[in-house]
Design an enzyme around this catalytic site. Structure first.
Site, short mmCIF file in Angstrom:
data_model
loop_
_atom_site.label_atom_id
_atom_site.label_comp_id
_atom_site.label_asym_id
_atom_site.label_seq_id
_atom_site.Cartn_x
_atom_site.Cartn_y
_atom_site.Cartn_z
N HIS A 193 41.35 34.23 35.85
CA HIS A 193 42.57 33.60 36.38
C HIS A 193 43.11 34.57 37.42
CE1 HIS A 193 46.50 31.65 36.55
NE2 HIS A 193 47.01 32.87 36.47
N GLY A 229 46.44 28.28 38.02
CA GLY A 229 46.70 28.63 39.42
C GLY A 229 46.83 27.48 40.36
N CYS A 339 78.17 36.34 38.39
CA CYS A 339 78.81 37.44 39.11
C CYS A 339 77.74 38.34 39.71
CB CYS A 339 79.70 38.24 38.16
SG CYS A 339 81.25 37.42 37.94
N GLU A 340 77.02 37.82 40.64
CA GLU A 340 75.98 38.60 41.30
C GLU A 340 75.62 37.90 42.61
OE1 GLU A 340 73.12 40.43 38.81
OE2 GLU A 340 71.61 40.53 40.41
N TYR A 375 58.06 27.09 34.74
CA TYR A 375 58.72 28.39 34.87
C TYR A 375 60.21 28.22 35.21
CZ TYR A 375 53.78 29.45 35.02
OH TYR A 375 52.45 29.50 34.73
#
Ligand code: LLP
Length: 419
Positions: A193, A229, A339-340, A375
């Site tokens: 992979h 993939g 907060c970023e 994901y």
């Protein structure tokens, strides 16, 4: 083979159910999966002997159950993923093994589980072989080989070559086989992979590398795996891999190996993204619209705590606004509540903020982050003490709550104050 999709910037329904109703019923942010899309993607790959789902892409039990019913096998990269497979109704034993543990290490829990329950192992390191062989000599394993090259949609998803920690390095094969012999083990299959979100050119190169590896190992090999993939288009400029051609390359490899070894070789594929990416939608609500100099920001109730791919890889996700047909388009930056500063969905790799053309919208409008099934939820976190979102599966026009939204009690579960 599926054609390149277009990505409309307005969307009123998902799998036949109104987005506004889904949001009202389950709240936002919520992940919604379309079961029909997953079944369609499974059907695309039927020519391979076995499809093994890389559940790391989306491991909700309802999704695992769905693919299991489609005769899809499953890959597990941790003890937790083995337990998920069991909870979704997979059995551990069969030919081919329904569940395979693929990793580069055993933590102590996974080694124990694999030994006790006799789970098939696809080993990505010589240490794994040694540890398994010491505890359970004589087992058959498959080997995950790093062929010395790789490719992914991002450098972070390239799993081949010497920059990658993955797989047994191709030049270490002799040493690996010595360990196999030492423990009376056998190599029943080879797996490669090379990365996630790659292309036909790179995927095709794997065939030759795999053939050379099998030639060295010889007659014990009865299965080969092309790994995962396969890309999906996230953007109108991107396309699918030509699956006919991909299968042709792998089948030719399999046929040459059958000729050489004189017995049947089964051909497996191990997709994650391809099966689930397009099925998933993250429905969010716009909670503020801000003008900062030349940028208009739509600020959502979902951030990189819910979908981390943009901040991690500069990944592009299609976006749409619900029930916005006919509204003028506007160039906007889309961000979340955290907060970023990096909590921006419209960013390129390196953190460069960019604009997206979307229908003009205001507070209370629903914005849908699309192609979010792979994901997405699985990489979510509780950063800023945000509960994990709910997950909903739509099957034959019916919505099913596949995971309840976390509560504030869930957020502090297991924590305690001394004294
Ligand atoms: N097999 C193995 C051994 C893998 O490591 C992976 C993915 C797959 C199969 C499935 O790859 P796929 O068909 O999904 O490309 N978080 C990243 C992707 C990481 C992939 C990790 N391994 C992203 O959001 O793009």
């Amino acid at each position: 083979m599926p054609q390149v999709g277009t990505f409309p910037v307005t969307r009123d329904e998902i799998a036949g159910l109104p987005v506004s109703e889904l949001a009202a019923r389950y709240g936002t942010p919520v992940y919604v999966y379309d079961a029909a899309k997953i079944r369609e993607r499974v059907a695309d790959l039927q020519r391979f002997d076995h499809i093994r789902y890389a559940q790391k892409a989306c491991s909700n039990l309802a999704i695992l159950d769905l693919v299991r019913r489609e005769k899809v096998l499953v890959d597990a990269v941790s003890a937790g993923e083995v337990h998920r497979a069991l909870a979704a109704g997979y059995s551990l034993h069969g030919n081919p093994p329904p569940v395979v543990y693929t990793a580069d290490i055993f933590d102590r829990e996974s080694l124990e589980l694999v030994v006790q329950r006799d789970i098939h192992v696809n080993a990505g390191s010589i240490d794994m072989i040694d540890q398994l062989g010491t505890r359970a000599p004589g087992r058959s394993v498959t080997l995950r080989i790093n062929p010395g090259f790789g490719h992914g949609h991002s450098q972070k998803t390239n799993t081949g070559g010497e920059q990658s920690k993955h797989g047994i390095w191709h030049a270490e094969l002799d040493e690996c086989l010595r360990q196999i012999d030492r423990h009376g083990m056998a190599v029943s299959g080879i797996h490669m992979h090379i990365g996630s979100g790659t292309d036909l050119e790179h995927l095709g190169q794997v065939c030759g590398a795999l053939e050379a590896t099998v030639a060295k190992i010889g007659r014990t090999v009865t299965s080969i795996s092309a790994g995962g993939g396969l890309p999906v288009p996230y953007h109108a400029r991107q396309s699918y891999v030509d699956l006919e051609e991909y299968y042709r390359l792998w089948n030719a490899t399999r046929e040459r190996l059958q000729e050489e070894l004189g017995h049947k070789i089964s051909l497996e594929i191990e997709p994650g993204r391809y099966l689930v990416a397009e099925s998933g939608f993250l429905i969010t609500e716009i909670r503020a619209v801000k003008r900062q100099g030349g940028n208009t920001f739509y600020l959502l109730d979902a951030g990189f705590n819910n979908l981390a791919r943009p901040i991690l890889y500069g990944a592009y996700h299609p976006m749409s606004i619900a029930n916005a047909t006919g509204r003028p388009l506007q160039s906007v930056v889309v961000g979340g509540p955290l907060c970023e500063s990096g909590d921006i969905f419209t960013q390129e790799e390196g953190g460069f903020v960019c604009q997206r053309s979307l229908p003009s919208a205001g507070v209370g409008d629903l914005l849908i982050l699309e192609c979010a099934g792979a994901y997405g939820f699985v990489m979510a976190s509780n950063y800023n003490s945000k509960p994990l979102a709910a997950e909903v599966l739509i099957c034959d026009g019916q919505a099913y709550l596949a995971r309840a939204r976390q509560t504030n009690e869930d957020l502090v579960r297991g924590e305690s104050i001394p004294g």
